[in-house]
Design an enzyme around this catalytic site. Sequence first.
Site, PDB file in Angstrom:
ATOM      1  N   ASP A 172       0.853  -1.195   0.000  1.00 48.47           N
ATOM      2  CA  ASP A 172       0.000   0.000   0.000  1.00 48.47           C
ATOM      3  C   ASP A 172       0.886   1.241   0.000  1.00 48.47           C
ATOM      4  O   ASP A 172       1.827   1.342   0.796  1.00 48.47           O
ATOM      5  CB  ASP A 172      -0.915   0.014   1.227  1.00 48.47           C
ATOM      6  CG  ASP A 172      -1.963   1.102   1.142  1.00 48.47           C
ATOM      7  OD1 ASP A 172      -3.019   0.852   0.539  1.00 48.47           O
ATOM      8  OD2 ASP A 172      -1.719   2.196   1.691  1.00 48.47           O
ATOM      9  N   ILE A 173       0.602   2.173  -0.916  1.00 55.06           N
ATOM     10  CA  ILE A 173       1.393   3.401  -0.993  1.00 55.06           C
ATOM     11  C   ILE A 173       1.038   4.310   0.190  1.00 55.06           C
ATOM     12  O   ILE A 173      -0.133   4.611   0.430  1.00 55.06           O
ATOM     13  CB  ILE A 173       1.136   4.141  -2.315  1.00 55.06           C
ATOM     14  CG1 ILE A 173       1.485   3.240  -3.501  1.00 55.06           C
ATOM     15  CG2 ILE A 173       1.951   5.431  -2.380  1.00 55.06           C
ATOM     16  CD1 ILE A 173       1.159   3.841  -4.852  1.00 55.06           C
ATOM     17  N   GLU A 215      -4.758   2.409  -4.288  1.00 54.79           N
ATOM     18  CA  GLU A 215      -3.300   2.473  -4.245  1.00 54.79           C
ATOM     19  C   GLU A 215      -2.694   1.184  -3.685  1.00 54.79           C
ATOM     20  O   GLU A 215      -1.551   1.161  -3.230  1.00 54.79           O
ATOM     21  CB  GLU A 215      -2.852   3.653  -3.383  1.00 54.79           C
ATOM     22  CG  GLU A 215      -3.202   3.557  -1.922  1.00 54.79           C
ATOM     23  CD  GLU A 215      -4.566   4.138  -1.565  1.00 54.79           C
ATOM     24  OE1 GLU A 215      -4.728   4.575  -0.417  1.00 54.79           O
ATOM     25  OE2 GLU A 215      -5.456   4.148  -2.435  1.00 54.79           O
TER      26      GLU A 215
END
Length: 295
Positions: A172-173, A215
Amino acid sequence: MKKKIANLAVVNNKTYEATRATNLQHYDISSALQTTLNFHELITIFCEKIHLMIPHDGMVYCNPQFNLEFKKGMNTRHSCSYKLTIEDLPLGELRLMRRQRFGNEELKLLEALLCCLIYPLRNATMYQQALQMAQTDPLTKTKNRTAFNEAIAREFKLANRNSKHLSLIFVDIDHFKSINDNHGHECGDIALASVANLIKDSIRGSDILFRYGGEEFVILLSETSLDDAEDIAERIRLVIYNHTLAYGMQTLNMSVSLGVSSLRGNDSIGSFIKRADRAMYLAKANGRNQVKRAQ
């Protein structure tokens, strides 16, 4: 001694029908090839149907566009190979092999019979291209959630059947919403595509990357232990953390949080996925930019 590879270019309907009438009067090759859109089945049917007319001991078919290569029979001294194309559309390469050299008349007959294979291969190619498009995320050029659901179901069965390792990495960004809020959605799209490319460059050829949603990405690692998956996750984290994204006159430094899990004996697909997902959220809760393994 191998015959030089020949290229079959455009085969029009007139040529196809004439070949069919002349050479296939007592054979059902054409109709048999209309029964499937599977490359392996098409080549197998074709080779079985022509075997009495053109005996051969083995065959190899490869199609780099779909990362396909399958073989049947023996490798022998003599072979003949054909790159199959129609209207600039590559259809793969077929090689037939046997102990004795292929005669000129046999090669002429084979080249005529290959006309019957061209159109079924074209249909199979177009079908596979459509499937690929339906399972590809257009922004990041990674496989999508639909493709992930199919892949994990397949790999889950294989791992349990063969008692093999199987691992997942959720990615996950960090602070992605702030990228969109502060720099705009175009910058966010560039960031997503950039992270996807960095992950692709960090994983092995056997690993599969998917965009899971928003994301969030997930990597499926067959025959990979939890320790090895954790090492790969850490490599991904470092590569992204050390990368600077340029957008206009600005530079952005990004990081990701990663969760890792490995298949256990009592797992369902759901529990396997949830464990990796929980580990990722634990990494975010503990300060982000880190790898957590499932407990």
